[in-house]
Design an enzyme around this catalytic site. Sequence first.
Site, mmCIF file in Angstrom:
data_model
loop_
_atom_site.group_PDB
_atom_site.id
_atom_site.type_symbol
_atom_site.label_atom_id
_atom_site.label_comp_id
_atom_site.label_asym_id
_atom_site.label_seq_id
_atom_site.Cartn_x
_atom_site.Cartn_y
_atom_site.Cartn_z
ATOM 1 N N LYS A 10 26.940 1.206 -2.818
ATOM 2 C CA LYS A 10 25.661 1.915 -2.691
ATOM 3 C C LYS A 10 25.250 2.009 -1.220
ATOM 4 O O LYS A 10 24.784 3.054 -0.750
ATOM 5 C CB LYS A 10 24.599 1.179 -3.510
ATOM 6 C CG LYS A 10 23.249 1.825 -3.524
ATOM 7 C CD LYS A 10 23.201 3.090 -4.362
ATOM 8 C CE LYS A 10 21.795 3.699 -4.311
ATOM 9 N NZ LYS A 10 21.690 4.895 -5.105
ATOM 10 N N GLU A 45 5.547 4.246 -1.653
ATOM 11 C CA GLU A 45 6.426 4.838 -2.660
ATOM 12 C C GLU A 45 7.279 5.920 -2.011
ATOM 13 O O GLU A 45 6.961 6.398 -0.920
ATOM 14 C CB GLU A 45 5.591 5.487 -3.776
ATOM 15 C CG GLU A 45 4.685 4.527 -4.515
ATOM 16 C CD GLU A 45 5.440 3.461 -5.290
ATOM 17 O OE1 GLU A 45 6.451 3.778 -5.928
ATOM 18 O OE2 GLU A 45 5.025 2.292 -5.231
ATOM 19 N N THR A 100 3.206 -11.547 -7.174
ATOM 20 C CA THR A 100 1.990 -12.373 -7.263
ATOM 21 C C THR A 100 1.505 -12.322 -8.719
ATOM 22 O O THR A 100 1.234 -11.227 -9.234
ATOM 23 C CB THR A 100 0.917 -11.827 -6.286
ATOM 24 O OG1 THR A 100 1.489 -11.803 -4.974
ATOM 25 C CG2 THR A 100 -0.316 -12.700 -6.286
ATOM 26 N N LYS A 129 -2.369 0.655 -11.484
ATOM 27 C CA LYS A 129 -2.409 -0.813 -11.562
ATOM 28 C C LYS A 129 -3.732 -1.284 -12.167
ATOM 29 O O LYS A 129 -3.750 -2.200 -12.996
ATOM 30 C CB LYS A 129 -2.204 -1.399 -10.158
ATOM 31 C CG LYS A 129 -0.806 -1.138 -9.607
ATOM 32 C CD LYS A 129 -0.744 -1.435 -8.121
ATOM 33 C CE LYS A 129 0.652 -1.236 -7.552
ATOM 34 N NZ LYS A 129 0.680 -1.236 -6.094
ATOM 35 N N VAL A 176 14.448 -1.594 -4.513
ATOM 36 C CA VAL A 176 14.045 -2.716 -5.382
ATOM 37 C C VAL A 176 15.230 -3.176 -6.247
ATOM 38 O O VAL A 176 15.485 -4.375 -6.375
ATOM 39 C CB VAL A 176 12.823 -2.333 -6.258
ATOM 40 C CG1 VAL A 176 12.502 -3.454 -7.244
ATOM 41 C CG2 VAL A 176 11.609 -2.038 -5.379
ATOM 42 N N ALA A 202 3.165 -6.916 -7.121
ATOM 43 C CA ALA A 202 4.568 -7.359 -6.962
ATOM 44 C C ALA A 202 4.776 -8.679 -7.715
ATOM 45 O O ALA A 202 4.459 -8.754 -8.910
ATOM 46 C CB ALA A 202 4.915 -7.464 -5.480
ATOM 47 N N GLU A 227 5.457 -7.955 -14.969
ATOM 48 C CA GLU A 227 4.741 -8.643 -13.877
ATOM 49 C C GLU A 227 4.740 -7.819 -12.583
ATOM 50 O O GLU A 227 3.730 -7.747 -11.882
ATOM 51 C CB GLU A 227 5.395 -10.014 -13.621
ATOM 52 C CG GLU A 227 4.705 -10.852 -12.569
ATOM 53 C CD GLU A 227 3.309 -11.292 -13.005
ATOM 54 O OE1 GLU A 227 3.203 -12.136 -13.890
ATOM 55 O OE2 GLU A 227 2.345 -10.760 -12.451
HETATM 56 N N1 HSE Z 1 3.542 1.562 -2.984
HETATM 57 C C1 HSE Z 1 3.034 0.375 -3.562
HETATM 58 C C2 HSE Z 1 1.956 -0.188 -2.646
HETATM 59 C C3 HSE Z 1 4.164 -0.580 -3.760
HETATM 60 O O1 HSE Z 1 1.803 0.318 -1.540
HETATM 61 O O2 HSE Z 1 1.257 -1.112 -3.040
HETATM 62 C C4 HSE Z 1 3.896 -1.665 -4.733
HETATM 63 O O3 HSE Z 1 3.575 -1.191 -6.009
#
Ligand code: HSE
Length: 336
Positions: free
Chosen positions: A64, A208, A155, A223, A14, A153, A148
């Site tokens: 990187k 993740e 949205t 979330k 990210v 993500a 946000e």
């Molecule tokens: N691992 C999270 C998902 C990524 O699958 O939604 C976004 O937060």
Amino acid sequence: MREVRLSLFGFGNVGRAVARVLLEKELLFREKYGLKFKVVSIADTSAVVWLPEGMALREALMVKENFGRLSSWTNDYEVYNFTPEEAVREIDSDIVVDVTNDKNAQTWHLAALRDGKAVVTSNKPPLAFHYAELTKEAERRDVPYRFEATVMAGTPIITVLQDGLKGDTVERIEAVLNATTTFILSRMEVGLDFEDALREAQKLGIAERDPSGDVLGIDAGYKATILHCLAFYPVTFNDAHAKGIAEITPEEVRRARERGNTIRLVAEVREEEITVEPREVPKKDPLAVESHENAAVIKTDLLGELVIKGAGAGLKETASGVVGDIIKASMKLRES
Ligand code: HSE
């Protein structure tokens, strides 16, 4: 032209996607918003690289990608082994950008806010456990604290709940907030087994780093907790009841399909309760999302049902939320 100094924490998938957007859209952001971003430091798990005059992002990406770690970068740059909190205190910046997975990042978010620095983050646990403290501190210091990309993500569900619906009372939110589980369940529908589907999700950068949080409903629970804080009042993840998809069998997926339904990990956010659990939803329901999509149905007293649907994971999709917040925070800083 306003120059805005960014201190970037996290240079994984990210973080690098954010850097790429800043590079590719540099001219657009100058022309459209009168903003020139200068990344003064980048931190990964190996080191903090800091140059007050601003770093060459293209070179940082190259190092990187070729060497896997920023500590291999020696040319012209000072490499430090600061803790994030030390880095926040030492490095002069306007906005601290957190795209790490640090579960205890609230300590350095608070340090940044107390220092008068804005914070933009895609990191969920600090908000899912310390929402009230963090947002109060930001308010007290009158500095932006933006998040946000923590939910859906780029949205913009956070923006809708923060800035829209001002006269409405939210009654409930039902949502699919985790892309990994949707991806796994929809791949199981076409015959893949759980493990192969999970591996695919990891390859696509949706899951993740440790996907157990996705599979066990913890990511969706974080979330949903953040949505509750916005729609109702601050709570923590400890108040949520989260169950994942680990026990869903291919047989259950198949039977749901025969009934014209699909199984999705659904979060229900009400004032008095937050639940996350697998539910059967009709194929035509807004929650019957596919691939890396998320959807939320927000029910309010005045508007009725509002559906927000869009990408809920992915690299450029998450960068969309992070960079959008960097721009909004910069505009707020310019006003003050
Ligand atoms: N691992 C999270 C998902 C990524 O699958 O939604 C976004 O937060």
